[in-house]
Motif scaffolding. Structure first.
Motif, PDB file in Angstrom:
ATOM      1  N   HIS A  34       0.824  -1.210   0.000  1.00 33.52           N
ATOM      2  CA  HIS A  34       0.000   0.000   0.000  1.00 33.52           C
ATOM      3  C   HIS A  34       0.861   1.263   0.000  1.00 33.52           C
ATOM      4  CE1 HIS A  34      -4.040  -1.602   0.210  1.00 33.52           C
ATOM      5  NE2 HIS A  34      -3.675  -2.450   1.155  1.00 33.52           N
ATOM      6  N   VAL A  35       1.959   1.249   0.744  1.00 30.67           N
ATOM      7  CA  VAL A  35       2.849   2.401   0.774  1.00 30.67           C
ATOM      8  C   VAL A  35       3.485   2.621  -0.599  1.00 30.67           C
ATOM      9  CG1 VAL A  35       4.939   3.362   1.806  1.00 30.67           C
ATOM     10  CG2 VAL A  35       3.294   2.143   3.232  1.00 30.67           C
ATOM     11  N   ALA A  36       3.957   1.525  -1.212  1.00 31.47           N
ATOM     12  CA  ALA A  36       4.579   1.638  -2.536  1.00 31.47           C
ATOM     13  C   ALA A  36       3.572   2.089  -3.584  1.00 31.47           C
ATOM     14  CB  ALA A  36       5.191   0.296  -2.928  1.00 31.47           C
ATOM     15  N   LYS A  37       2.345   1.598  -3.491  1.00 31.51           N
ATOM     16  CA  LYS A  37       1.311   2.000  -4.452  1.00 31.51           C
ATOM     17  C   LYS A  37       1.010   3.493  -4.323  1.00 31.51           C
ATOM     18  CE  LYS A  37      -2.836   1.856  -3.388  1.00 31.51           C
ATOM     19  NZ  LYS A  37      -4.187   1.526  -2.915  1.00 31.51           N
ATOM     20  N   SER A  38       0.937   3.999  -3.092  1.00 33.34           N
ATOM     21  CA  SER A  38       0.669   5.422  -2.884  1.00 33.34           C
ATOM     22  C   SER A  38       1.769   6.288  -3.476  1.00 33.34           C
ATOM     23  CB  SER A  38       0.514   5.721  -1.391  1.00 33.34           C
ATOM     24  OG  SER A  38      -0.589   5.018  -0.856  1.00 33.34           O
ATOM     25  N   ALA A  39       3.005   5.780  -3.497  1.00 37.83           N
ATOM     26  CA  ALA A  39       4.115   6.539  -4.074  1.00 37.83           C
ATOM     27  C   ALA A  39       4.105   6.480  -5.595  1.00 37.83           C
ATOM     28  CB  ALA A  39       5.442   6.003  -3.543  1.00 37.83           C
TER      29      ALA A  39
ATOM     30  N   ALA B 236      -6.222  14.674 -11.912  1.00 40.17           N
ATOM     31  CA  ALA B 236      -6.709  13.299 -12.049  1.00 40.17           C
ATOM     32  C   ALA B 236      -6.264  12.399 -10.900  1.00 40.17           C
ATOM     33  CB  ALA B 236      -6.222  12.710 -13.376  1.00 40.17           C
ATOM     34  N   LEU B 237      -5.475  12.945  -9.970  1.00 47.42           N
ATOM     35  CA  LEU B 237      -4.918  12.097  -8.922  1.00 47.42           C
ATOM     36  C   LEU B 237      -5.986  11.578  -7.970  1.00 47.42           C
ATOM     37  CD1 LEU B 237      -2.481  10.843  -7.580  1.00 47.42           C
ATOM     38  CD2 LEU B 237      -2.060  12.991  -6.389  1.00 47.42           C
ATOM     39  N   VAL B 238      -6.880  12.453  -7.501  1.00 46.11           N
ATOM     40  CA  VAL B 238      -7.916  12.033  -6.564  1.00 46.11           C
ATOM     41  C   VAL B 238      -8.873  11.045  -7.225  1.00 46.11           C
ATOM     42  CG1 VAL B 238      -9.838  12.817  -5.143  1.00 46.11           C
ATOM     43  CG2 VAL B 238      -7.739  14.138  -5.215  1.00 46.11           C
ATOM     44  N   ASP B 239      -9.220  11.298  -8.495  1.00 46.29           N
ATOM     45  CA  ASP B 239     -10.100  10.367  -9.198  1.00 46.29           C
ATOM     46  C   ASP B 239      -9.420   9.011  -9.378  1.00 46.29           C
ATOM     47  OD1 ASP B 239     -12.117  12.230  -9.396  1.00 46.29           O
ATOM     48  OD2 ASP B 239     -11.429  12.986 -11.331  1.00 46.29           O
ATOM     49  N   ALA B 240      -8.117   9.011  -9.640  1.00 44.71           N
ATOM     50  CA  ALA B 240      -7.407   7.739  -9.781  1.00 44.71           C
ATOM     51  C   ALA B 240      -7.400   6.967  -8.462  1.00 44.71           C
ATOM     52  CB  ALA B 240      -5.970   7.995 -10.253  1.00 44.71           C
ATOM     53  N   ASN B 241      -7.146   7.668  -7.360  1.00 40.88           N
ATOM     54  CA  ASN B 241      -7.183   6.999  -6.060  1.00 40.88           C
ATOM     55  C   ASN B 241      -8.575   6.479  -5.736  1.00 40.88           C
ATOM     56  OD1 ASN B 241      -4.469   7.289  -5.402  1.00 40.88           O
ATOM     57  ND2 ASN B 241      -4.764   9.335  -4.571  1.00 40.88           N
ATOM     58  N   SER B 242      -9.604   7.222  -6.157  1.00 37.51           N
ATOM     59  CA  SER B 242     -10.970   6.757  -5.928  1.00 37.51           C
ATOM     60  C   SER B 242     -11.245   5.467  -6.697  1.00 37.51           C
ATOM     61  CB  SER B 242     -11.960   7.848  -6.345  1.00 37.51           C
ATOM     62  OG  SER B 242     -13.290   7.377  -6.258  1.00 37.51           O
ATOM     63  N   LYS B 243     -10.820   5.417  -7.950  1.00 34.91           N
ATOM     64  CA  LYS B 243     -11.032   4.205  -8.742  1.00 34.91           C
ATOM     65  C   LYS B 243     -10.247   3.021  -8.182  1.00 34.91           C
ATOM     66  CE  LYS B 243     -11.955   6.820 -12.968  1.00 34.91           C
ATOM     67  NZ  LYS B 243     -11.477   7.173 -14.330  1.00 34.91           N
ATOM     68  N   LEU B 244      -9.044   3.277  -7.701  1.00 36.94           N
ATOM     69  CA  LEU B 244      -8.268   2.197  -7.085  1.00 36.94           C
ATOM     70  C   LEU B 244      -8.934   1.700  -5.803  1.00 36.94           C
ATOM     71  CD1 LEU B 244      -4.605   3.454  -7.583  1.00 36.94           C
ATOM     72  CD2 LEU B 244      -5.691   1.492  -8.675  1.00 36.94           C
ATOM     73  N   SER B 245      -9.517   2.611  -5.035  1.00 33.25           N
ATOM     74  CA  SER B 245     -10.230   2.200  -3.827  1.00 33.25           C
ATOM     75  C   SER B 245     -11.460   1.369  -4.173  1.00 33.25           C
ATOM     76  CB  SER B 245     -10.632   3.429  -3.006  1.00 33.25           C
ATOM     77  OG  SER B 245      -9.499   4.169  -2.605  1.00 33.25           O
TER      78      SER B 245
ATOM     79  N   ALA C 115     -16.573   0.325   2.258  1.00 34.57           N
ATOM     80  CA  ALA C 115     -15.409   0.869   1.549  1.00 34.57           C
ATOM     81  C   ALA C 115     -15.756   1.222   0.112  1.00 34.57           C
ATOM     82  CB  ALA C 115     -14.268  -0.143   1.594  1.00 34.57           C
ATOM     83  N   LEU C 116     -16.585   0.384  -0.509  1.00 32.03           N
ATOM     84  CA  LEU C 116     -17.017   0.646  -1.888  1.00 32.03           C
ATOM     85  C   LEU C 116     -17.831   1.934  -1.965  1.00 32.03           C
ATOM     86  CD1 LEU C 116     -17.028  -0.719  -4.750  1.00 32.03           C
ATOM     87  CD2 LEU C 116     -19.227  -1.694  -4.117  1.00 32.03           C
ATOM     88  N   LEU C 117     -18.756   2.109  -1.029  1.00 28.00           N
ATOM     89  CA  LEU C 117     -19.598   3.305  -1.017  1.00 28.00           C
ATOM     90  C   LEU C 117     -18.775   4.557  -0.723  1.00 28.00           C
ATOM     91  CD1 LEU C 117     -22.442   4.526  -1.157  1.00 28.00           C
ATOM     92  CD2 LEU C 117     -22.661   4.065   1.298  1.00 28.00           C
TER      93      LEU C 117
END
Length: 451
Positions: free
Chosen positions: A39-44, A55-64, A206-208
């Protein structure tokens, strides 16, 4: 990322033959540690792979969203194989999945997340009050997630509760029973599917949270999203304290905490982008994610070290309520102090036009038309001198034009004076404020004006 996946596949291979051995526990612990490292490596890595910062927040949302769906699917597949062929089958499936993921991860680009050490500008931005406060709340929510996970795991685990060794000879009797092939344990009255329901509720939560966070972020400031997430956790835990059914209360807490943690994390990502535009997002998010994962571990350690089973589960929910209330109070008053500091910096940095050498007073109000800031030139010597009313544009609203109007004396009564009509060319004009355009909003808790 590749290393964490490869080592998890190797540990899952060892777990196949150690399902009934004590070695299963250090191997499972190793899998959890490698999961946190991933998870730490993915966040980096994510900030280096998106086309723009927007697009960063949207990308993190899709990954979540993907992680929530995959987590529920993986739990269902593991339960199916464990039912058909035993727990070792579930470990074998995990080994195969991690091995496939290794080959997929090999196609990831090799990038340098941070080629330069963090600079003074980055340090100053990351130490701002809003970021520090929001990071603290997200860390508290991550700790609550770890605490609730193991609290409910021990409460709803099913199976044997162990042997009471207090009576004289109980240990010898249990040993004799095991030597004869018996299982001297007391069967739990909690069916195993109860824990499955709780896991499903956590996945749906978590999905919601990952789904609604980007939508709410367009309508609600990030600070309120973080505080609201903390309030939701306190609410569901308080309801669970008074709810008698273990299954209902566990499912409610798992769902609410998962929604809160997912929403607060995405709001925090957006807040960092807003208040720290000069930082390296890869290194920054990795650093914060490491702290959040350690917070999860700290929260999970408490129910492992202390027994909360039975009636003690309500006490665990009460701990969540108290921690959430304390964190909420610190965040609320800390945010107000941060707002005052930002307004003070604005007052000292804004250039004054016209006569007088006095300071510029800044005050914040919230009326029916939304929050606004009044900037008054008190150095002109005129108590009814010019003031500037800056309206905070709401999300989706175009900035309103700046109005210059006389200030209201503290003892005045009656309706406020109307704005003066534009003077003629030959008439004397008010002090020149530089004729700025509409205010440029750089933060939801302060207004800065670009001339």
């Amino acid at each position: 990322i590749v290393g964490s996946l490869a080592l998890r596949s190797l540990l899952a291979f060892f777990m196949i033959s150690h399902i009934d051995s004590f070695l299963l526990f250090p191997e499972a612990f190793g899998v959890l540690v490698l999961q946190k490292a991933y998870h730490v490596a993915k966040s980096a890595l994510v900030p280096t792979m998106v086309p723009s910062d927007d697009a960063l927040v949207d990308a993190n949302s899709k990954l979540s969203l993907t992680a929530a769906i995959s987590g529920m699917s993986g739990a269902a597949v593991g339960a199916l194989f464990a039912t058909l062929g035993g727990s070792s089958w579930a470990a074998a499936v995990a080994m195969i999945v991690f091995a496939i993921a290794v080959f997929q991860a090999l196609s990831l680009p090799k990038v340098s997340v941070a080629s330069q050490p963090i600079g003074e500008t980055e340090k100053a931005e990351l130490r701002s009050g809003t970021i520090v406060l929001a990071a603290s709340v997200v860390a508290v929510l991550r700790a609550v997630v770890g605490f609730v996970t193991f609290l409910l795991a021990f409460e709803l685990r099913g199976g044997g509760d162990g042997v009471n060794l207090e009576p004289i000879g109980a240990g010898a009797g249990a040993f004799a029973g095991m030597a004869r092939g018996l299982q001297p344990v007391i069967e739990s009255t909690t069916p195993l599917w109860h824990f499955g329901v709780v896991v499903a509720c956590a996945g749906v939560g978590a999905l919601l949270g990952a789904r609604i966070a980007p939508v709410l972020r367009r309508q609600i400031p990030e600070e309120r999203l973080v505080l609201g997430s903390l309030g939701l956790t306190v609410f569901v835990a308080a309801v669970a304290v008074w709810q008698g059914t273990a299954l209902v209360s566990g499912a409610l807490v798992a769902f609410g905490v998962a929604v809160s943690a997912a929403t607060a994390k995405l709001a925090f990502d957006s807040l960092v982008q807003r208040d720290a535009p000069a930082v390296n997002y890869g290194a920054t998010f990795a650093r914060f994610e490491a702290r959040f994962q350690l917070s999860w571990v700290a929260g999970a350690f408490l129910p492992v070290a202390i027994k909360f089973s039975g009636s003690g589960v309500r006490f665990g929910y009460l701990i969540v309520v108290l921690v959430g209330v304390i964190a909420g109070l610190f965040y609320f008053f800390g945010a107000r102090m941060a707002l005052g500091a930002r307004l003070s910096r604005l007052a000292s940095a804004m250039p004054r036009r016209g006569a007088g050498d006095g300071p510029i007073d800044v005050s914040a109000t919230a009326g029916s038309g939304g929050p606004s800031t009044t900037v008054m030139d008190s150095g002109s010597g005129d108590p009814a001198g010019p003031t500037r009313q800056l309206h905070w544009p709401q999300r989706g609203e175009a900035p309103a034009p700046t109005q210059v109007m006389p200030a209201t004396r503290s003892g005045d009564t009656g309706p406020p004076p109307k704005p003066p009509s534009p003077p003629r060319r030959s008439a004397p004009t008010a002090p020149n404020w530089g004729a700025p355009s509409g205010p440029h909003v750089s933060s939801v808790d302060g207004v800065e004006v670009d001339e």
